[in-house]
Design a protein around this motif. Structure first.
Motif, PDB file in Angstrom:
ATOM      1  N   GLN A 230      14.001   3.036  -8.426  1.00 52.20           N
ATOM      2  CA  GLN A 230      13.157   2.310  -9.362  1.00 52.20           C
ATOM      3  C   GLN A 230      11.708   2.423  -8.904  1.00 52.20           C
ATOM      4  N   PRO A 231      10.760   2.331  -9.813  1.00 49.92           N
ATOM      5  CA  PRO A 231       9.366   2.370  -9.381  1.00 49.92           C
ATOM      6  C   PRO A 231       9.099   1.281  -8.358  1.00 49.92           C
ATOM      7  N   SER A 232       8.392   1.649  -7.322  1.00 50.73           N
ATOM      8  CA  SER A 232       8.129   0.681  -6.263  1.00 50.73           C
ATOM      9  C   SER A 232       7.034  -0.289  -6.680  1.00 50.73           C
ATOM     10  N   ALA A 233       7.124  -1.496  -6.136  1.00 47.67           N
ATOM     11  CA  ALA A 233       6.099  -2.491  -6.425  1.00 47.67           C
ATOM     12  C   ALA A 233       4.821  -2.119  -5.700  1.00 47.67           C
ATOM     13  N   PRO A 234       3.667  -2.525  -6.212  1.00 52.24           N
ATOM     14  CA  PRO A 234       2.414  -2.234  -5.527  1.00 52.24           C
ATOM     15  C   PRO A 234       2.413  -2.821  -4.118  1.00 52.24           C
ATOM     16  N   ALA A 235       1.734  -2.138  -3.210  1.00 51.65           N
ATOM     17  CA  ALA A 235       1.653  -2.640  -1.845  1.00 51.65           C
ATOM     18  C   ALA A 235       0.915  -3.976  -1.841  1.00 51.65           C
ATOM     19  N   PRO A 236       1.369  -4.934  -1.030  1.00 50.16           N
ATOM     20  CA  PRO A 236       0.683  -6.227  -0.985  1.00 50.16           C
ATOM     21  C   PRO A 236      -0.712  -6.089  -0.396  1.00 50.16           C
ATOM     22  N   SER A 237      -1.570  -7.014  -0.749  1.00 49.15           N
ATOM     23  CA  SER A 237      -2.929  -6.995  -0.216  1.00 49.15           C
ATOM     24  C   SER A 237      -2.898  -7.355   1.256  1.00 49.15           C
ATOM     25  N   ALA A 238      -3.978  -7.034   1.956  1.00 49.72           N
ATOM     26  CA  ALA A 238      -4.040  -7.333   3.380  1.00 49.72           C
ATOM     27  C   ALA A 238      -3.886  -8.834   3.626  1.00 49.72           C
ATOM     28  N   GLU A 239      -4.441  -9.663   2.716  1.00 43.08           N
ATOM     29  CA  GLU A 239      -4.364 -11.105   2.892  1.00 43.08           C
ATOM     30  C   GLU A 239      -2.940 -11.622   2.751  1.00 43.08           C
ATOM     31  N   ALA A 240      -2.117 -10.893   1.954  1.00 44.46           N
ATOM     32  CA  ALA A 240      -0.761 -11.372   1.689  1.00 44.46           C
ATOM     33  C   ALA A 240       0.206 -10.979   2.781  1.00 44.46           C
ATOM     34  N   ARG A 263       2.868  -1.959  10.867  1.00 39.73           N
ATOM     35  CA  ARG A 263       3.313  -3.333  10.643  1.00 39.73           C
ATOM     36  C   ARG A 263       4.789  -3.457  10.969  1.00 39.73           C
ATOM     37  N   THR A 264       5.125  -4.475  11.704  1.00 35.63           N
ATOM     38  CA  THR A 264       6.507  -4.694  12.108  1.00 35.63           C
ATOM     39  C   THR A 264       7.402  -4.857  10.882  1.00 35.63           C
ATOM     40  N   GLY A 265       8.528  -4.148  10.889  1.00 40.07           N
ATOM     41  CA  GLY A 265       9.478  -4.254   9.790  1.00 40.07           C
ATOM     42  C   GLY A 265       9.207  -3.326   8.631  1.00 40.07           C
ATOM     43  N   GLU A 266       8.147  -2.541   8.698  1.00 41.82           N
ATOM     44  CA  GLU A 266       7.788  -1.640   7.603  1.00 41.82           C
ATOM     45  C   GLU A 266       8.288  -0.232   7.913  1.00 41.82           C
ATOM     46  N   THR A 267       8.906   0.416   6.932  1.00 43.49           N
ATOM     47  CA  THR A 267       9.370   1.788   7.120  1.00 43.49           C
ATOM     48  C   THR A 267       8.208   2.760   6.997  1.00 43.49           C
ATOM     49  N   LEU A 268       8.439   3.972   7.443  1.00 43.59           N
ATOM     50  CA  LEU A 268       7.411   5.000   7.320  1.00 43.59           C
ATOM     51  C   LEU A 268       7.098   5.305   5.862  1.00 43.59           C
ATOM     52  N   LEU A 269       8.090   5.222   5.000  1.00 48.86           N
ATOM     53  CA  LEU A 269       7.848   5.430   3.570  1.00 48.86           C
ATOM     54  C   LEU A 269       6.909   4.358   3.025  1.00 48.86           C
ATOM     55  N   GLN A 270       7.140   3.119   3.409  1.00 48.17           N
ATOM     56  CA  GLN A 270       6.269   2.028   2.963  1.00 48.17           C
ATOM     57  C   GLN A 270       4.859   2.194   3.515  1.00 48.17           C
ATOM     58  N   SER A 271       4.763   2.654   4.764  1.00 43.99           N
ATOM     59  CA  SER A 271       3.440   2.878   5.353  1.00 43.99           C
ATOM     60  C   SER A 271       2.695   3.976   4.607  1.00 43.99           C
ATOM     61  N   ALA A 272       3.427   5.053   4.226  1.00 41.94           N
ATOM     62  CA  ALA A 272       2.796   6.146   3.489  1.00 41.94           C
ATOM     63  C   ALA A 272       2.275   5.665   2.140  1.00 41.94           C
ATOM     64  N   ARG A 273       3.029   4.798   1.490  1.00 46.37           N
ATOM     65  CA  ARG A 273       2.562   4.248   0.211  1.00 46.37           C
ATOM     66  C   ARG A 273       1.327   3.380   0.425  1.00 46.37           C
ATOM     67  N   ARG A 274       1.352   2.587   1.490  1.00 44.18           N
ATOM     68  CA  ARG A 274       0.207   1.726   1.769  1.00 44.18           C
ATOM     69  C   ARG A 274      -1.028   2.543   2.091  1.00 44.18           C
ATOM     70  N   ALA A 275      -0.817   3.761   2.573  1.00 48.11           N
ATOM     71  CA  ALA A 275      -1.947   4.646   2.859  1.00 48.11           C
ATOM     72  C   ALA A 275      -2.526   5.274   1.597  1.00 48.11           C
ATOM     73  N   GLY A 276      -1.905   4.993   0.462  1.00 42.20           N
ATOM     74  CA  GLY A 276      -2.398   5.529  -0.805  1.00 42.20           C
ATOM     75  C   GLY A 276      -1.715   6.800  -1.250  1.00 42.20           C
TER      76      GLY A 276
END
Length: 336
Positions: A230-240, A263-276
């Protein structure tokens, strides 16, 4: 060298209407595969994985059976737009929902709900063709009109009397599948059988809980939990974000390199998305290898790995949807 997880053109040879919302697509692909595996398709700007209903021991063509999901981007397109002769892009077969080596003497007990019958049908055909093991199948569907492979299963049961027992469950006649119905398939010596389960999440949970309560060992229960991406949700903001920063993750994709705080608990896929980035992915369950990349700096641990071989892992390949860094700094390179 890693195994080939790239995409390859295959031509549709024929399309079979199984039910009003289910079609089987036969392909001219010559890939070796095992019963119960799946193909990942690149279509409509995204990726989807579909199980093969064919058996390498009984069928001359590779076939995938696709249920049209209401609002489904790829399944809807496949049903309405594709014709025999069209070309699709697919990966080589993958997946571990397969017959186990050395299990030829054990009964095979299968529970399939809805389109979950697709890989189970493949497994049943191969088990009957290559072993003498008895097979018992519960095939559950909302109604007879949309019961997938019903006539084919009945024909198989007639061909293998005494070896294949098929119980067709129809919700509109019998209500939902119950624990009593699930446990009725379990032999007295439960540890002497292999159990395969595929279907909607509530169906699988009921069967798994029933088998566990009956004393079936975890390693005798094989569950195909694969669901379309499914389409992934947008990455949370730094404040969240409340997870602590513990290091850095550097991602190299399509010639670009970016680094984000780890970030603890974050997968590499999630990190790549957070990187844009928009990194490749499909199942996000550790099954298809679409998201694979190579670690060139640091280490990471995969929660689930049902797609990469030991030699690939030794070479640094990881499933980014399942890999979490275990060192302060990591660099991951997508090579496809």
């Amino acid at each position: 060298m890693a195994r080939d997880h790239g995409f390859h053109p295959v031509r549709i040879t024929r399309i079979i209407d199984e039910t009003p919302d289910v079609r089987t697509f036969s392909l001219d692909a010559q890939f070796p595969y095992r019963a119960g595996q799946f193909l990942t398709f690149k279509a409509c700007g995204t990726l989807r994985s579909y199980s093969m209903s064919s058996s390498p021991e009984t069928d001359t063509e590779i076939s995938v059976t696709v249920k049209r999901v209401p609002g489904g981007l790829v399944s809807g397109w496949m049903h309405t737009e594709l014709r025999a002769g069209d070309v699709l892009e697919v990966t080589r077969p993958s997946g571990s929902f397969c017959l186990r080596a050395g299990a030829a003497g054990r009964p095979l007990i299968a529970y399939a709900g809805g389109s979950g019958i697709t890989p189970v049908f493949s497994l049943v055909k191969s088990a009957l063709a290559t072993t003498d093991r008895p097979v018992v199948l519960l095939s559950a569907h909302p109604s007879a009109q949309i019961s997938i492979f019903q006539s084919s299963l009945d024909a198989l049961a007639a061909r293998y009397p005494g070896r294949l027992v098929v119980r067709h469950h129809l919700d509109d006649r019998h209500g939902l599948v119950t624990r009593q119905e699930a446990v009725a398939l379990v032999p007295r010596q439960a540890q002497d059988a292999d159990f395969y389960v595929c279907g909607p999440a509530p169906f699988m949970a009921l069967v798994e809980d029933t088998l566990t309560a009956r004393g079936v060992a975890e390693d005798r229960i094989l569950i195909e939990r694969f669901t379309p991406a499914q389409p992934s949700a947008p990455a949370p903001s730094a404040e969240a974000v409340v997870l602590p920063v513990t290091g850095s993750v550097t991602v190299d994709l399509r010639g670009q390199r970016r680094t984000v705080p780890q970030r603890t608990g974050e997968t590499l896929l999630q990190s790549a998305r957070r990187a844009g980035f928009t990194p490749p992915f499909s199942c996000e369950s550790g099954e298809c290898a679409t998201c694979m990349a190579r670690l060139t700096v640091g280490e990471a641990k995969m929660h689930v790995n049902n797609a990469l071989a030991d030699d690939e892992v030794a070479e640094g390949w990881v499933l980014t949807c399942q890999a979490e860094p275990t060192t302060p700094d990591v660099t991951v390179v997508y090579e496809n």
